[in-house]
Design a protein around this motif. Structure first.
Motif, PDB file in Angstrom:
ATOM      1  N   TYR A 447      69.793  -3.634  42.183  1.00 16.36           N
ATOM      2  CA  TYR A 447      69.810  -5.510  41.128  1.00 16.36           C
ATOM      3  C   TYR A 447      68.040  -5.571  40.960  1.00 16.36           C
ATOM      4  O   TYR A 447      67.252  -6.099  41.595  1.00 16.36           O
ATOM      5  CB  TYR A 447      70.732  -6.645  41.536  1.00 16.36           C
ATOM      6  N   GLY A 448      68.057  -6.725  39.543  1.00 17.78           N
ATOM      7  CA  GLY A 448      66.661  -7.294  39.513  1.00 17.78           C
ATOM      8  C   GLY A 448      67.332  -8.442  39.224  1.00 17.78           C
ATOM      9  O   GLY A 448      66.030  -9.089  38.486  1.00 17.78           O
ATOM     10  N   THR A 449      68.052  -8.893  39.943  1.00 18.57           N
ATOM     11  CA  THR A 449      68.409 -10.640  40.025  1.00 18.57           C
ATOM     12  C   THR A 449      68.912 -10.908  42.030  1.00 18.57           C
ATOM     13  O   THR A 449      68.872  -9.780  42.221  1.00 18.57           O
ATOM     14  CB  THR A 449      69.351 -11.149  39.196  1.00 18.57           C
ATOM     15  N   THR A 450      68.684 -12.100  42.420  1.00 17.70           N
ATOM     16  CA  THR A 450      69.033 -12.448  43.200  1.00 17.70           C
ATOM     17  C   THR A 450      68.743 -13.638  43.075  1.00 17.70           C
ATOM     18  O   THR A 450      68.760 -14.812  42.714  1.00 17.70           O
ATOM     19  CB  THR A 450      67.876 -11.937  44.285  1.00 17.70           C
ATOM     20  N   ALA A 451      70.087 -14.530  44.899  1.00 14.11           N
ATOM     21  CA  ALA A 451      70.283 -15.452  44.287  1.00 14.11           C
ATOM     22  C   ALA A 451      69.678 -16.516  45.744  1.00 14.11           C
ATOM     23  O   ALA A 451      68.959 -17.681  46.437  1.00 14.11           O
ATOM     24  CB  ALA A 451      71.847 -16.758  44.843  1.00 14.11           C
ATOM     25  N   GLY A 452      69.607 -15.104  46.744  1.00 15.72           N
ATOM     26  CA  GLY A 452      68.865 -15.582  48.079  1.00 15.72           C
ATOM     27  C   GLY A 452      67.848 -14.912  48.119  1.00 15.72           C
ATOM     28  O   GLY A 452      67.140 -16.168  49.602  1.00 15.72           O
ATOM     29  N   GLY A 453      66.964 -14.564  47.619  1.00 18.19           N
ATOM     30  CA  GLY A 453      65.779 -13.866  47.881  1.00 18.19           C
ATOM     31  C   GLY A 453      65.191 -13.810  46.970  1.00 18.19           C
ATOM     32  O   GLY A 453      64.513 -15.075  46.898  1.00 18.19           O
ATOM     33  N   LEU A 454      63.171 -13.391  47.528  1.00 19.90           N
ATOM     34  CA  LEU A 454      62.641 -13.706  46.657  1.00 19.90           C
ATOM     35  C   LEU A 454      62.694 -12.935  44.914  1.00 19.90           C
ATOM     36  O   LEU A 454      62.523 -12.080  44.841  1.00 19.90           O
ATOM     37  CB  LEU A 454      61.140 -13.068  47.112  1.00 19.90           C
ATOM     38  N   LYS A 455      62.281 -13.986  44.285  1.00 17.83           N
ATOM     39  CA  LYS A 455      62.548 -14.047  43.062  1.00 17.83           C
ATOM     40  C   LYS A 455      61.144 -13.607  42.133  1.00 17.83           C
ATOM     41  O   LYS A 455      61.585 -12.481  40.920  1.00 17.83           O
ATOM     42  CB  LYS A 455      62.979 -15.812  41.827  1.00 17.83           C
ATOM     43  N   CYS A 456      59.940 -13.660  43.152  1.00 18.00           N
ATOM     44  CA  CYS A 456      59.210 -12.657  42.130  1.00 18.00           C
ATOM     45  C   CYS A 456      59.229 -11.297  42.099  1.00 18.00           C
ATOM     46  O   CYS A 456      58.148 -10.383  41.310  1.00 18.00           O
ATOM     47  CB  CYS A 456      58.356 -13.401  42.922  1.00 18.00           C
ATOM     48  N   LEU A 457      60.177 -10.679  43.100  1.00 22.38           N
ATOM     49  CA  LEU A 457      60.283  -9.003  43.176  1.00 22.38           C
ATOM     50  C   LEU A 457      61.893  -8.974  41.974  1.00 22.38           C
ATOM     51  O   LEU A 457      61.657  -8.200  41.954  1.00 22.38           O
ATOM     52  CB  LEU A 457      60.469  -8.889  44.762  1.00 22.38           C
TER      53      LEU A 457
END
Length: 533
Positions: A447-457
């Motif tokens: 997945y190319g989205t996250t709520a709790g991880g590093l958004k730059c990745l």
């Protein structure tokens, strides 16, 4: 003498098969269990016979069921522990777990469970562990059997018990299946960190007996559903009037529930893995990683440095699929524009404005809020950051529209599932030339989205997929606030709701009133404060 030893070993082998080898005939076990408990008034049944029972009272029935044996179709717990290892512990921990898989196949079931718990949980912070509530429910729901779900609908009070750690299953059972009580193994904690060791089974058995004792008064029918081993492990025979035993052959014929059969819709979930990480699929992922990283670098360089006429064919050659459904009526009106056009899209990933720019082959300015500084520096199109102040943001958007076309995602955050979040109405006041754009993306690995991880990745994970795809559909334009009938206070909300409805119809997505704040409270435990790099 030789004949004597041959007869002796033949007799020993016969006893070994008789005593230690499990019976291949489930009916024989069924008859044996029934005979054992015949004097206690307990009845053992084959599981399929429960589906034909229609005389259950919701007020007088208590259902006890084993999660892994009676609810989930998958015969293996390995994929769920791999999700914990990857999402809570990182790539190295997941690699250690896949390396230990041959050992898990050699040791017994209980020892294999202890090894997986240790590898996945040792050293993980308890406060930051949100895999059980943010990641696992999606994969558990996709593995629930229709037959068991129909059974659970018939009962009154429902108690789910399991051998796996309670932190992995409790949120899924309570929030999405409305299970009243959840009993699982507790993982020991020391100074805020998991030790990777579970409490003894006796404690979970005692907790189950306490729950049954507290709610069993006045209950006429206490019914247990489990596998052959599970029913004995939790001593269901001492509490249940009837026990239904699930065979492996029964589970092979089960059907998994569809999305429209969920008791509650799954709108938000987190995590990077987009597939069920079975041993074979996980091995394929690790084999793909070196190629995926190289491919993502090529795709990134092509999209950032090269012009559209060169970058689009290169992206297509590397497996990227970009589909555009243009609107001819909008293209014919381009010549008389005196001001920039406002494109309003739903939000699937951080790359939405970029791929809209690729599709239209024109320079756009994107309005962002939570985009990381690294992503802003690398973005091949111009980006402007919202301040979350209505007056300040409206002046900034007005200024950008006077310079050219503008892209805004009024949901304020991404949503992976086929739902649209509430649209912020600010865009309705900015322009009378509003063009809704329906965006959809598909991935097979990350997945190319996250709520709790590093958004730059996020962009890196998206373009690391073997064949990522984007579908862009430009819809008919709508009027803004000044041209909308009934220019009262609610008119801007009417415009926003209308645009949301049109995009939802085009995509077949459901429209909700949920917001960015709701998403982050569920997935990250905050109101939208994300990690940036």
């Amino acid at each position: 003498m030789a004949k004597f030893f041959m007869n002796y070993f033949s007799f020993f082998f016969f006893l070994y098969r008789l005593v230690f080898k499990p019976s291949k005939n489930p009916k024989a076990f069924h008859r044996t269990a029934t005979n054992i408990h015949a004097n206690e008034g307990k009845l053992y049944h084959k599981y399929p016979s429960f589906a034909h029972r229609a005389n259950l009272s919701k007020d007088q029935t208590l259902l006890l069921f084993n999660v892994e044996d009676a609810l989930l179709k998958s015969p293996s717990l390995f994929p769920y522990f791999m999700l914990v290892a990857f999402e809570a512990g990182g790539l190295l921990r997941a690699f250690i777990l896949i390396l230990s898989y041959p050992l898990l196949r050699l040791v017994g079931e209980d020892m294999g469970l202890k090894i997986m718990v240790f590898v996945c949980f040792f050293g993980v912070k308890t406060k930051s562990f949100r895999v059980g509530s943010a990641v696992l429910p999606k994969f558990f729901l996709e593995d629930v059997a229709v037959e068991t779900l129909e059974v659970l609908k018939k009962g009154g009070k429902k108690v789910g018990f399991s051998n796996v750690p309670r932190v992995m299953i409790e949120s899924f059972l309570r929030d999405y299946l409305d299970i009243d009580f959840v009993v699982g193994r507790e993982v020991k904690v020391f100074r805020g960190y998991f030790l990777g060791v579970m409490e003894d089974k006796k404690q979970s058995n005692a907790a189950l007996e306490t729950i049954i004792g507290s709610i069993g008064l006045g209950i006429c029918d206490v019914i247990g559903i489990s596998g052959f081993k599970g029913s004995l492990q939790y001593h269901l025979s001492s509490h249940c009037k009837e026990i239904y035993l699930v065979r492996k052959a029964d589970k092979r014929s089960w059907q998994r529930i569809r999305r429209d059969e969920y008791l509650k819709p799954l709108i938000f979930h987190d995590g990077r893995l987009a597939f069920m990480p079975t041993p074979l699929a996980t091995l394929a992922m690790f084999m793909w990683l070196p190629f995926g990283i190289t491919l993502s670098i090529i795709r990134a360089i092509s999209g950032i440095l090269l012009p559209y006429r060169l970058s689009i064919p290169i992206l297509a050659y590397t497996g990227f699929q970009l589909s555009l459904s243009p609107n001819p009526s909008l293209q014919s009106s381009n010549t008389r524009k005196t001001r920039g056009r406002l494109y309003v899209c739903n939000h699937k990933t951080l790359l939405d404005p970029l791929y809209l720019s690729f599709s239209l082959q024109k320079d756009l300015t994107a309005v962002t809020y939570s985009l990381s500084r690294v992503s802003e520096l690398l973005a091949p199109i111009k980006t402007v950051r919202l301040a979350r102040d209505r007056d300040q943001d409206s002046k900034m958007m007005e200024k950008m529209l006077n310079k050219g076309d503008l892209v805004v995602c009024p949901e304020g955050t991404t949503c992976r599932e086929p739902y649209l979040l509430r649209f912020s109405p600010l865009f309705a006041e900015m322009s009378d030339d509003i063009v809704p754009v329906a965006m959809d993306s598909h991935v097979s690995m990350f997945y190319g989205t996250t709520a709790g991880g590093l958004k730059c990745l996020d962009p890196l994970f998206f373009i690391m997929n073997p064949r990522p795809s984007y579908n862009v559909r430009v819809l008919d334009g709508v009027y803004g606030l000044s041209s909308f009938l009934g220019c009262g206070e609610r008119s801007r909300f009417d415009v926003a709701n209308h645009v949301q409805s049109e995009i939802g119809k085009a995509l077949g997505f459901g429209c909700t009133r949920l917001t960015r704040r709701d998403k982050y409270l569920i997935l990250a435990g905050n109101e939208g404060i994300v990690n940036k790099c």
